[in-house]
Design a protein around this motif. Structure first.
Motif, mmCIF file in Angstrom:
data_model
loop_
_atom_site.group_PDB
_atom_site.id
_atom_site.type_symbol
_atom_site.label_atom_id
_atom_site.label_comp_id
_atom_site.label_asym_id
_atom_site.label_seq_id
_atom_site.Cartn_x
_atom_site.Cartn_y
_atom_site.Cartn_z
ATOM 1 N N TRP A 36 0.863 -1.183 0.000
ATOM 2 C CA TRP A 36 0.000 0.000 0.000
ATOM 3 C C TRP A 36 0.904 1.240 0.000
ATOM 4 O O TRP A 36 1.883 1.310 0.765
ATOM 5 N N ARG A 38 0.677 5.778 -0.620
ATOM 6 C CA ARG A 38 -0.225 6.928 -0.637
ATOM 7 C C ARG A 38 0.496 8.129 -1.242
ATOM 8 O O ARG A 38 1.735 8.211 -1.211
ATOM 9 N N ARG A 45 4.869 9.828 -4.001
ATOM 10 C CA ARG A 45 4.192 8.639 -3.508
ATOM 11 C C ARG A 45 5.050 7.998 -2.425
ATOM 12 O O ARG A 45 6.262 7.807 -2.613
ATOM 13 N N ASP A 90 -2.794 12.008 7.257
ATOM 14 C CA ASP A 90 -3.028 10.770 6.505
ATOM 15 C C ASP A 90 -3.836 11.024 5.226
ATOM 16 O O ASP A 90 -4.029 10.108 4.423
ATOM 17 N N ALA A 92 -4.717 11.575 1.670
ATOM 18 C CA ALA A 92 -3.968 11.247 0.458
ATOM 19 C C ALA A 92 -4.819 10.332 -0.411
ATOM 20 O O ALA A 92 -5.866 9.836 0.022
ATOM 21 N N TYR A 94 -4.783 6.715 -1.803
ATOM 22 C CA TYR A 94 -4.158 5.459 -1.395
ATOM 23 C C TYR A 94 -4.215 4.456 -2.549
ATOM 24 O O TYR A 94 -5.259 4.290 -3.185
ATOM 25 N N GLY A 121 -6.389 3.948 -7.288
ATOM 26 C CA GLY A 121 -6.323 4.808 -6.116
ATOM 27 C C GLY A 121 -7.692 5.128 -5.552
ATOM 28 O O GLY A 121 -8.697 5.151 -6.268
#
Length: 128
Positions: A36, A38, A45, A90, A92, A94, A121
């Protein structure tokens, strides 16, 4: 053709939780480490976490360790990212991704170039 489709993103208040899922079709899912990542606006990234193919041991970025949990279901060809105690940082898009190498077992894979297939995403927005 390998395809990855993420779902589960959305808007959540700080301190809340979200669960992202990634459904994978094509290839032999159980043979691959899954990651994973983000990407926030105007940022590169970044690695979030990964889960190995054999036994499912996990690796996490320091920024999410203790708050995020990755799991996989090889019967359903899915990988999930459970996010708790979310913070505004957090926020973003993903992405889930599949390792380039089948049955890779030496260490972990933390850079985008280690992965060859990516989902489209899903947006996660954490409000204060």
């Amino acid at each position: 053709q390998v395809q990855l489709v993420e779902s589960g993103g959305g808007l959540v208040q700080a301190g809340g939780s979200l669960r992202l899922s990634c459904a994978v079709s094509g290839g032999t899912f159980s043979n691959y480490l899954m990651g994973w990542f983000r990407q926030a606006p105007e940022k590169e990234r970044e690695f979030v976490g990964a889960i190995k193919w054999n036994g499912g041991s996990t690796d996490y970025a320091d920024s999410v360790k203790g708050r995020f949990t990755i799991s996989r279901d090889d019967a359903q060809n899915t990988v999930s990212l459970q996010m708790a105690n979310l913070k505004t940082e957090d926020t973003a898009v993903y992405y889930c991704a599949r390792d380039r190498l089948s049955r890779f077992s030496s260490g972990y894979r933390r850079t985008p170039n280690d992965y060859d297939y990516w989902g489209q995403g899903t947006q996660v927005t954490v409000s204060s």
